[in-house]
Design a protein around this motif. Sequence first.
Motif, PDB file in Angstrom:
ATOM      1  N   UNK A 114     -20.916 -21.659 -15.501  1.00 42.31           N
ATOM      2  CA  UNK A 114     -20.603 -20.285 -15.117  1.00 42.31           C
ATOM      3  C   UNK A 114     -20.710 -20.026 -13.616  1.00 42.31           C
ATOM      4  N   UNK A 115     -21.326 -20.922 -12.854  1.00 38.45           N
ATOM      5  CA  UNK A 115     -21.526 -20.641 -11.431  1.00 38.45           C
ATOM      6  C   UNK A 115     -20.373 -21.208 -10.595  1.00 38.45           C
ATOM      7  N   UNK A 116     -20.011 -20.508  -9.513  1.00 36.44           N
ATOM      8  CA  UNK A 116     -18.824 -20.894  -8.749  1.00 36.44           C
ATOM      9  C   UNK A 116     -19.066 -21.956  -7.686  1.00 36.44           C
ATOM     10  N   UNK A 117     -20.328 -22.283  -7.407  1.00 35.65           N
ATOM     11  CA  UNK A 117     -20.618 -23.217  -6.321  1.00 35.65           C
ATOM     12  C   UNK A 117     -21.997 -23.824  -6.534  1.00 35.65           C
ATOM     13  N   UNK A 118     -22.286 -24.857  -5.770  1.00 34.23           N
ATOM     14  CA  UNK A 118     -23.635 -25.424  -5.734  1.00 34.23           C
ATOM     15  C   UNK A 118     -24.422 -24.632  -4.702  1.00 34.23           C
ATOM     16  N   UNK A 119     -25.522 -23.976  -5.078  1.00 34.49           N
ATOM     17  CA  UNK A 119     -26.219 -23.088  -4.149  1.00 34.49           C
ATOM     18  C   UNK A 119     -26.719 -23.813  -2.907  1.00 34.49           C
ATOM     19  N   UNK A 120     -26.417 -23.221  -1.762  1.00 29.90           N
ATOM     20  CA  UNK A 120     -26.792 -23.842  -0.495  1.00 29.90           C
ATOM     21  C   UNK A 120     -28.288 -23.780  -0.235  1.00 29.90           C
ATOM     22  N   UNK A 130     -34.771 -35.703 -16.986  1.00 29.45           N
ATOM     23  CA  UNK A 130     -33.915 -36.866 -16.802  1.00 29.45           C
ATOM     24  C   UNK A 130     -32.524 -36.553 -16.322  1.00 29.45           C
ATOM     25  N   UNK A 131     -32.189 -35.269 -16.203  1.00 33.08           N
ATOM     26  CA  UNK A 131     -30.868 -34.878 -15.719  1.00 33.08           C
ATOM     27  C   UNK A 131     -31.037 -33.938 -14.535  1.00 33.08           C
ATOM     28  N   UNK A 132     -30.322 -34.181 -13.448  1.00 35.09           N
ATOM     29  CA  UNK A 132     -30.449 -33.294 -12.283  1.00 35.09           C
ATOM     30  C   UNK A 132     -29.859 -31.925 -12.583  1.00 35.09           C
ATOM     31  N   UNK A 133     -30.337 -30.911 -11.882  1.00 37.09           N
ATOM     32  CA  UNK A 133     -29.767 -29.573 -12.020  1.00 37.09           C
ATOM     33  C   UNK A 133     -28.284 -29.616 -11.680  1.00 37.09           C
ATOM     34  N   UNK A 134     -27.492 -28.878 -12.437  1.00 44.76           N
ATOM     35  CA  UNK A 134     -26.034 -28.904 -12.250  1.00 44.76           C
ATOM     36  C   UNK A 134     -25.525 -27.481 -12.056  1.00 44.76           C
ATOM     37  N   UNK A 135     -24.637 -27.313 -11.077  1.00 39.46           N
ATOM     38  CA  UNK A 135     -24.058 -26.007 -10.762  1.00 39.46           C
ATOM     39  C   UNK A 135     -22.596 -26.196 -10.355  1.00 39.46           C
ATOM     40  N   UNK A 136     -21.897 -25.081 -10.247  1.00 37.55           N
ATOM     41  CA  UNK A 136     -20.637 -25.060  -9.531  1.00 37.55           C
ATOM     42  C   UNK A 136     -19.385 -25.488 -10.263  1.00 37.55           C
ATOM     43  N   UNK A 137     -19.384 -25.457 -11.615  1.00 36.95           N
ATOM     44  CA  UNK A 137     -18.197 -25.902 -12.346  1.00 36.95           C
ATOM     45  C   UNK A 137     -17.432 -24.748 -12.985  1.00 36.95           C
ATOM     46  N   UNK A 138     -17.617 -23.539 -12.468  1.00 37.05           N
ATOM     47  CA  UNK A 138     -16.945 -22.382 -13.066  1.00 37.05           C
ATOM     48  C   UNK A 138     -15.432 -22.517 -13.016  1.00 37.05           C
ATOM     49  N   UNK A 139     -14.896 -23.050 -11.928  1.00 36.43           N
ATOM     50  CA  UNK A 139     -13.439 -23.177 -11.839  1.00 36.43           C
ATOM     51  C   UNK A 139     -12.915 -24.125 -12.905  1.00 36.43           C
ATOM     52  N   UNK A 140     -13.592 -25.256 -13.088  1.00 40.94           N
ATOM     53  CA  UNK A 140     -13.171 -26.216 -14.111  1.00 40.94           C
ATOM     54  C   UNK A 140     -13.335 -25.639 -15.508  1.00 40.94           C
ATOM     55  N   UNK A 141     -14.419 -24.899 -15.722  1.00 41.02           N
ATOM     56  CA  UNK A 141     -14.638 -24.302 -17.040  1.00 41.02           C
ATOM     57  C   UNK A 141     -13.601 -23.215 -17.317  1.00 41.02           C
ATOM     58  N   UNK A 142     -13.246 -22.443 -16.306  1.00 41.72           N
ATOM     59  CA  UNK A 142     -12.196 -21.445 -16.483  1.00 41.72           C
ATOM     60  C   UNK A 142     -10.868 -22.071 -16.844  1.00 41.72           C
ATOM     61  N   UNK A 143     -10.561 -23.222 -16.254  1.00 39.43           N
ATOM     62  CA  UNK A 143      -9.325 -23.937 -16.607  1.00 39.43           C
ATOM     63  C   UNK A 143      -9.387 -24.451 -18.045  1.00 39.43           C
ATOM     64  N   UNK A 144     -10.562 -24.888 -18.468  1.00 47.43           N
ATOM     65  CA  UNK A 144     -10.736 -25.319 -19.859  1.00 47.43           C
ATOM     66  C   UNK A 144     -10.427 -24.169 -20.817  1.00 47.43           C
ATOM     67  N   UNK A 145     -10.902 -22.980 -20.512  1.00 49.07           N
ATOM     68  CA  UNK A 145     -10.613 -21.829 -21.366  1.00 49.07           C
ATOM     69  C   UNK A 145      -9.104 -21.593 -21.449  1.00 49.07           C
ATOM     70  N   UNK A 146      -8.449 -21.613 -20.292  1.00 52.02           N
ATOM     71  CA  UNK A 146      -7.019 -21.286 -20.247  1.00 52.02           C
ATOM     72  C   UNK A 146      -6.147 -22.367 -20.870  1.00 52.02           C
ATOM     73  N   UNK A 167     -15.280 -11.181 -21.462  1.00 51.99           N
ATOM     74  CA  UNK A 167     -16.556 -10.462 -21.426  1.00 51.99           C
ATOM     75  C   UNK A 167     -17.635 -11.405 -20.909  1.00 51.99           C
ATOM     76  N   UNK A 168     -18.308 -10.992 -19.847  1.00 54.76           N
ATOM     77  CA  UNK A 168     -19.400 -11.775 -19.305  1.00 54.76           C
ATOM     78  C   UNK A 168     -20.496 -10.871 -18.765  1.00 54.76           C
ATOM     79  N   UNK A 169     -21.692 -11.441 -18.642  1.00 56.09           N
ATOM     80  CA  UNK A 169     -22.834 -10.699 -18.103  1.00 56.09           C
ATOM     81  C   UNK A 169     -23.648 -11.636 -17.224  1.00 56.09           C
ATOM     82  N   UNK A 173     -20.645 -13.109 -15.662  1.00 53.89           N
ATOM     83  CA  UNK A 173     -19.744 -12.309 -14.833  1.00 53.89           C
ATOM     84  C   UNK A 173     -19.307 -13.069 -13.587  1.00 53.89           C
ATOM     85  N   UNK A 174     -20.149 -13.981 -13.088  1.00 53.45           N
ATOM     86  CA  UNK A 174     -19.710 -14.841 -11.987  1.00 53.45           C
ATOM     87  C   UNK A 174     -18.515 -15.681 -12.425  1.00 53.45           C
ATOM     88  N   UNK A 175     -18.591 -16.207 -13.644  1.00 56.06           N
ATOM     89  CA  UNK A 175     -17.457 -16.955 -14.181  1.00 56.06           C
ATOM     90  C   UNK A 175     -16.215 -16.069 -14.231  1.00 56.06           C
TER      91      UNK A 175
END
Length: 297
Positions: A114-120, A130-146, A167-169, A173-175
Amino acid sequence: MFFLGCFATATAAAAAAEVAAPVPGYVLDNTEVREIHAASLKRDYQLYVALPDSYRASERRYPVVFVVDAGYAFPVARGIASRLHRHAGMEEAIVVGLSYAKGDEGVYSRRRDYTPSVPRNGGYRSDMPGRPAAFGEADAYGRFIATEVFPHVAAHYRADMRRKIFVGHSYGSLLGLQVLLTRPNTFEHYILGSPSLWFDRGVMFDREKAYAAAHGDMPASVFFGIGSRETLAPGKQRSRAEEDADMVADLRDFHGALAAHRYRGLATTLKVFADEDHASVFPLVLTHGLRAYLKQK
């Protein structure tokens, strides 16, 4: 004594069987769960689908409400959509809930998807060992929806794909904003509650400016809602950081920026709900957001 012993043994066995018997869960009426593989993301998700009361007996097509954070938001959206139809005369809609990725913790999945970027500013820890924090795939996820969710829904249901509602909260809502500022006509109507505009030092303000520099139109309608208590605590200095964010002021600023750029085809509404906070406001945002788009008899 033999018969008493047998009776006691049988009674104990019956009691044990009763305790061990699984208790059935509650199932929402007119709902289905569909598995969907996101080929582009290489992950698996579920779609929770709620069909209108009249669906089985009709042949018409229905507008579709797509709601993220489905574990919480889907039953709420289903209930509100149904109640608005039954008691307020609103038209019926199919409700589709988009789950978190299978095998992922909810926080991990929503931060990534849901987040648009990797926070600076960094500083985030993963909630999955065992898994690093992951951010910033909102654009790819939005394409998956479409490109993958929409065709799946269109193939299996009588959905009016010319009337799609997002609908988002919060992070959801960032997504929605990411989709709005890249491919706005993905949905015809957006219901965005309490967007986390503080995220990554206000990156969505920068993206709105970039969009305005390249586009004069934004074909969509947007309902923004937020609780009046989502403000900065007394004595703190406002900043674009989570701990010092004034979410109401941020949303007013963002809404003002959209208005100032006078996008062709864009209609927006902003409503601040009195005495509500980040945890309580979503049902009100959803109710008013649906009223702003669905027709009333």
